[in-house]
Design a protein around this motif. Structure first.
Motif, PDB file in Angstrom:
ATOM      1  N   THR A 163      -6.191   6.457   8.109  1.00 27.99           N
ATOM      2  CA  THR A 163      -5.170   7.377   7.598  1.00 27.99           C
ATOM      3  C   THR A 163      -4.106   7.694   8.642  1.00 27.99           C
ATOM      4  O   THR A 163      -2.907   7.722   8.346  1.00 27.99           O
ATOM      5  CB  THR A 163      -5.836   8.674   7.109  1.00 27.99           C
ATOM      6  OG1 THR A 163      -6.801   8.354   6.106  1.00 27.99           O
ATOM      7  CG2 THR A 163      -4.805   9.631   6.530  1.00 27.99           C
ATOM      8  N   VAL A 164      -4.536   7.937   9.879  1.00 30.48           N
ATOM      9  CA  VAL A 164      -3.597   8.325  10.936  1.00 30.48           C
ATOM     10  C   VAL A 164      -2.573   7.221  11.179  1.00 30.48           C
ATOM     11  O   VAL A 164      -1.354   7.451  11.162  1.00 30.48           O
ATOM     12  CB  VAL A 164      -4.338   8.657  12.240  1.00 30.48           C
ATOM     13  CG1 VAL A 164      -3.333   8.916  13.361  1.00 30.48           C
ATOM     14  CG2 VAL A 164      -5.234   9.872  12.046  1.00 30.48           C
ATOM     15  N   SER A 165      -3.052   5.994  11.410  1.00 25.72           N
ATOM     16  CA  SER A 165      -2.135   4.891  11.711  1.00 25.72           C
ATOM     17  C   SER A 165      -1.240   4.563  10.526  1.00 25.72           C
ATOM     18  O   SER A 165      -0.050   4.267  10.682  1.00 25.72           O
ATOM     19  CB  SER A 165      -2.921   3.645  12.136  1.00 25.72           C
ATOM     20  OG  SER A 165      -3.813   3.231  11.123  1.00 25.72           O
ATOM     21  N   LEU A 169       3.010   4.664   9.878  1.00 22.83           N
ATOM     22  CA  LEU A 169       3.792   3.556   9.325  1.00 22.83           C
ATOM     23  C   LEU A 169       4.525   3.954   8.049  1.00 22.83           C
ATOM     24  O   LEU A 169       5.689   3.592   7.839  1.00 22.83           O
ATOM     25  CB  LEU A 169       2.862   2.380   9.030  1.00 22.83           C
ATOM     26  CG  LEU A 169       2.448   1.516  10.219  1.00 22.83           C
ATOM     27  CD1 LEU A 169       1.367   0.537   9.806  1.00 22.83           C
ATOM     28  CD2 LEU A 169       3.642   0.770  10.779  1.00 22.83           C
ATOM     29  N   LYS A 170       3.838   4.734   7.208  1.00 24.33           N
ATOM     30  CA  LYS A 170       4.439   5.104   5.933  1.00 24.33           C
ATOM     31  C   LYS A 170       5.631   6.047   6.106  1.00 24.33           C
ATOM     32  O   LYS A 170       6.497   6.140   5.230  1.00 24.33           O
ATOM     33  CB  LYS A 170       3.378   5.731   5.026  1.00 24.33           C
ATOM     34  CG  LYS A 170       2.423   4.702   4.408  1.00 24.33           C
ATOM     35  CD  LYS A 170       1.235   5.357   3.761  1.00 24.33           C
ATOM     36  CE  LYS A 170       1.594   6.121   2.516  1.00 24.33           C
ATOM     37  NZ  LYS A 170       2.033   5.230   1.413  1.00 24.33           N
ATOM     38  N   ALA A 171       5.672   6.753   7.221  1.00 25.27           N
ATOM     39  CA  ALA A 171       6.827   7.611   7.499  1.00 25.27           C
ATOM     40  C   ALA A 171       8.085   6.767   7.678  1.00 25.27           C
ATOM     41  O   ALA A 171       9.204   7.217   7.434  1.00 25.27           O
ATOM     42  CB  ALA A 171       6.571   8.448   8.750  1.00 25.27           C
ATOM     43  N   LYS A 172       7.882   5.510   8.098  1.00 22.02           N
ATOM     44  CA  LYS A 172       8.999   4.598   8.307  1.00 22.02           C
ATOM     45  C   LYS A 172       9.195   3.658   7.131  1.00 22.02           C
ATOM     46  O   LYS A 172      10.330   3.348   6.744  1.00 22.02           O
ATOM     47  CB  LYS A 172       8.770   3.800   9.598  1.00 22.02           C
ATOM     48  CG  LYS A 172       9.948   2.960  10.016  1.00 22.02           C
ATOM     49  CD  LYS A 172       9.707   2.326  11.384  1.00 22.02           C
ATOM     50  CE  LYS A 172      10.919   1.530  11.860  1.00 22.02           C
ATOM     51  NZ  LYS A 172      10.704   0.927  13.199  1.00 22.02           N
ATOM     52  N   TYR A 173       8.059   3.198   6.575  1.00 22.04           N
ATOM     53  CA  TYR A 173       8.106   2.277   5.435  1.00 22.04           C
ATOM     54  C   TYR A 173       7.327   2.912   4.293  1.00 22.04           C
ATOM     55  O   TYR A 173       6.093   2.875   4.270  1.00 22.04           O
ATOM     56  CB  TYR A 173       7.479   0.927   5.806  1.00 22.04           C
ATOM     57  CG  TYR A 173       8.061   0.295   7.044  1.00 22.04           C
ATOM     58  CD1 TYR A 173       9.354  -0.219   7.039  1.00 22.04           C
ATOM     59  CD2 TYR A 173       7.319   0.212   8.215  1.00 22.04           C
ATOM     60  CE1 TYR A 173       9.891  -0.802   8.176  1.00 22.04           C
ATOM     61  CE2 TYR A 173       7.849  -0.375   9.358  1.00 22.04           C
ATOM     62  CZ  TYR A 173       9.130  -0.874   9.328  1.00 22.04           C
ATOM     63  OH  TYR A 173       9.660  -1.455  10.455  1.00 22.04           O
ATOM     64  N   ASN A 174       7.999   3.480   3.325  1.00 27.52           N
ATOM     65  CA  ASN A 174       7.311   4.250   2.295  1.00 27.52           C
ATOM     66  C   ASN A 174       6.723   3.417   1.168  1.00 27.52           C
ATOM     67  O   ASN A 174       6.165   3.960   0.221  1.00 27.52           O
ATOM     68  CB  ASN A 174       8.247   5.318   1.704  1.00 27.52           C
ATOM     69  CG  ASN A 174       9.494   4.706   1.074  1.00 27.52           C
ATOM     70  OD1 ASN A 174       9.556   3.495   0.858  1.00 27.52           O
ATOM     71  ND2 ASN A 174      10.481   5.544   0.792  1.00 27.52           N
ATOM     72  N   ASN A 175       6.838   2.100   1.252  1.00 22.93           N
ATOM     73  CA  ASN A 175       6.293   1.258   0.196  1.00 22.93           C
ATOM     74  C   ASN A 175       4.991   0.563   0.619  1.00 22.93           C
ATOM     75  O   ASN A 175       4.558  -0.397  -0.006  1.00 22.93           O
ATOM     76  CB  ASN A 175       7.316   0.195  -0.228  1.00 22.93           C
ATOM     77  CG  ASN A 175       7.685  -0.722   0.921  1.00 22.93           C
ATOM     78  OD1 ASN A 175       7.522  -0.352   2.090  1.00 22.93           O
ATOM     79  ND2 ASN A 175       8.165  -1.907   0.600  1.00 22.93           N
ATOM     80  N   LEU A 176       4.333   1.024   1.698  1.00 25.09           N
ATOM     81  CA  LEU A 176       3.065   0.463   2.142  1.00 25.09           C
ATOM     82  C   LEU A 176       1.911   1.173   1.434  1.00 25.09           C
ATOM     83  O   LEU A 176       1.921   2.385   1.266  1.00 25.09           O
ATOM     84  CB  LEU A 176       2.898   0.621   3.654  1.00 25.09           C
ATOM     85  CG  LEU A 176       3.986   0.008   4.545  1.00 25.09           C
ATOM     86  CD1 LEU A 176       3.620   0.192   6.012  1.00 25.09           C
ATOM     87  CD2 LEU A 176       4.190  -1.471   4.228  1.00 25.09           C
ATOM     88  N   ARG A 177       0.905   0.405   1.012  1.00 28.87           N
ATOM     89  CA  ARG A 177      -0.293   0.976   0.391  1.00 28.87           C
ATOM     90  C   ARG A 177      -1.516   0.456   1.133  1.00 28.87           C
ATOM     91  O   ARG A 177      -1.491  -0.624   1.729  1.00 28.87           O
ATOM     92  CB  ARG A 177      -0.383   0.570  -1.092  1.00 28.87           C
ATOM     93  CG  ARG A 177       0.857   0.818  -1.906  1.00 28.87           C
ATOM     94  CD  ARG A 177       1.260   2.281  -1.986  1.00 28.87           C
ATOM     95  NE  ARG A 177       0.250   3.104  -2.629  1.00 28.87           N
ATOM     96  CZ  ARG A 177       0.156   3.308  -3.950  1.00 28.87           C
ATOM     97  NH1 ARG A 177       1.012   2.691  -4.762  1.00 28.87           N
ATOM     98  NH2 ARG A 177      -0.754   4.088  -4.457  1.00 28.87           N
ATOM     99  N   TYR A 178      -2.612   1.211   1.073  1.00 32.11           N
ATOM    100  CA  TYR A 178      -3.858   0.785   1.712  1.00 32.11           C
ATOM    101  C   TYR A 178      -5.034   1.397   0.967  1.00 32.11           C
ATOM    102  O   TYR A 178      -4.868   2.303   0.128  1.00 32.11           O
ATOM    103  CB  TYR A 178      -3.881   1.156   3.191  1.00 32.11           C
ATOM    104  CG  TYR A 178      -3.852   2.642   3.484  1.00 32.11           C
ATOM    105  CD1 TYR A 178      -4.980   3.298   3.961  1.00 32.11           C
ATOM    106  CD2 TYR A 178      -2.684   3.388   3.313  1.00 32.11           C
ATOM    107  CE1 TYR A 178      -4.946   4.657   4.234  1.00 32.11           C
ATOM    108  CE2 TYR A 178      -2.646   4.737   3.591  1.00 32.11           C
ATOM    109  CZ  TYR A 178      -3.782   5.369   4.053  1.00 32.11           C
ATOM    110  OH  TYR A 178      -3.749   6.719   4.314  1.00 32.11           O
ATOM    111  N   LEU A 179      -6.246   0.919   1.246  1.00 34.38           N
ATOM    112  CA  LEU A 179      -7.408   1.203   0.410  1.00 34.38           C
ATOM    113  C   LEU A 179      -7.706   2.694   0.256  1.00 34.38           C
ATOM    114  O   LEU A 179      -7.982   3.167  -0.853  1.00 34.38           O
ATOM    115  CB  LEU A 179      -8.642   0.481   0.969  1.00 34.38           C
ATOM    116  CG  LEU A 179      -9.911   0.586   0.126  1.00 34.38           C
ATOM    117  CD1 LEU A 179      -9.704  -0.014  -1.261  1.00 34.38           C
ATOM    118  CD2 LEU A 179     -11.072  -0.118   0.828  1.00 34.38           C
ATOM    119  N   ASP A 180      -7.659   3.454   1.332  1.00 36.94           N
ATOM    120  CA  ASP A 180      -8.071   4.852   1.257  1.00 36.94           C
ATOM    121  C   ASP A 180      -7.164   5.710   0.381  1.00 36.94           C
ATOM    122  O   ASP A 180      -7.534   6.831   0.023  1.00 36.94           O
ATOM    123  CB  ASP A 180      -8.158   5.459   2.662  1.00 36.94           C
ATOM    124  CG  ASP A 180      -9.471   5.114   3.350  1.00 36.94           C
ATOM    125  OD1 ASP A 180     -10.397   4.671   2.641  1.00 36.94           O
ATOM    126  OD2 ASP A 180      -9.575   5.267   4.576  1.00 36.94           O
TER     127      ASP A 180
END
Length: 231
Positions: A163-165, A169-180
């Motif tokens: 979540t932290v990492s 990244l999402k603060a810069k690229y808001n279209n990233l998704r991940y499992l959690d």
């Protein structure tokens, strides 16, 4: 289950194959597949007085071809906690593959896990890219900045994703998704949780590390453009 997939960091016995893979498809694809418990019940009847020989091999380090002249009725391989690389399919590699080809065509994720995969994919853009991380978060950041089209939705899978990492990244690229981000799909009121509880005779089942890896990898493979970030 190998220690690397458990919260306690210790190997766990007794996990049912049906938690992870589609048993009905396996049985329809490979002749004479039965549950371990049923096999040993039958074996006790057949060889209870020692009439039938049994040879136990503790891991994969001895090639299957070494037993071409063995007279034992039954040869059992037991896969312990030797990591990395002590996986069942390694006994079917190299020279042995001509005799014992891995049944890859028969291996599919359990329907309960595929339901999670499908729900994750449905929640994203129909056309998404995916990145699988086998290195550090720094490697991931560099790869995204160098080569991933951040105008598209991107699913990030693999080791070191937390979540932290990801929030950085999402603060810069808001279209990233991940499992959690999709924990609702395996929480206690989810379709997956209730189905697993039913399969396990009413006892709840935890969404463990191996399930996470299987789902994560399957979603990654569904991406249109797939990028591996290695050390």
């Amino acid at each position: 289950m190998a220690a690397s997939y458990t919260a306690a960091g210790m190997p766990e016995e007794g996990k049912r194959l049906a938690f992870y893979f589609d048993i009905d498809h396996l049985r329809s694809s490979v002749v004479n597949i039965i549950e371990e418990r049923q096999f040993w019940e039958d074996w006790d009847r057949w060889g209870a007085q020692g009439q039938l020989g049994l040879r136990l091999i503790e891991d994969t380090r001895v090639a299957a071809t070494k037993f071409s002249k063995a007279k034992d009725t039954l040869i059992v391989r037991k896969f312990g906690d030797v990591e990395p690389g002590n996986y069942w399919y390694h006994v079917c590699e190299g020279e042995a593959e001509r005799v014992l080809p891995p049944p890859r065509h028969a291996i599919r994720l359990a329907p309960s896990l595929m339901s999670i995969v499908d729900d994750i994919i449905l929640s994203m853009q129909q056309d998404f890219d995916s990145v699988h991380v086998g290195g550090s978060v720094e490697d991931l950041i560099q790869r995204i900045e160098d080569g991933v089209d951040v105008g598209r939705q991107v699913y990030i899978a693999g080791e070191g994703i937390n979540t932290v990492s990801m929030e950085v990244l999402k603060a810069k690229y808001n279209n990233l998704r991940y499992l959690d981000e999709f924990q609702r799909l395996w929480r206690k009121d989810s379709k997956w949780f209730l189905e697993m509880k039913r399969l396990n005779g009413g006892v709840p089942v935890k969404f463990d590390g191996y399930m996470r890896e299987l789902v994560d990898r399957e979603v990654f493979l569904k991406g249109k453009k797939k990028v591996e970030v290695l050390r």
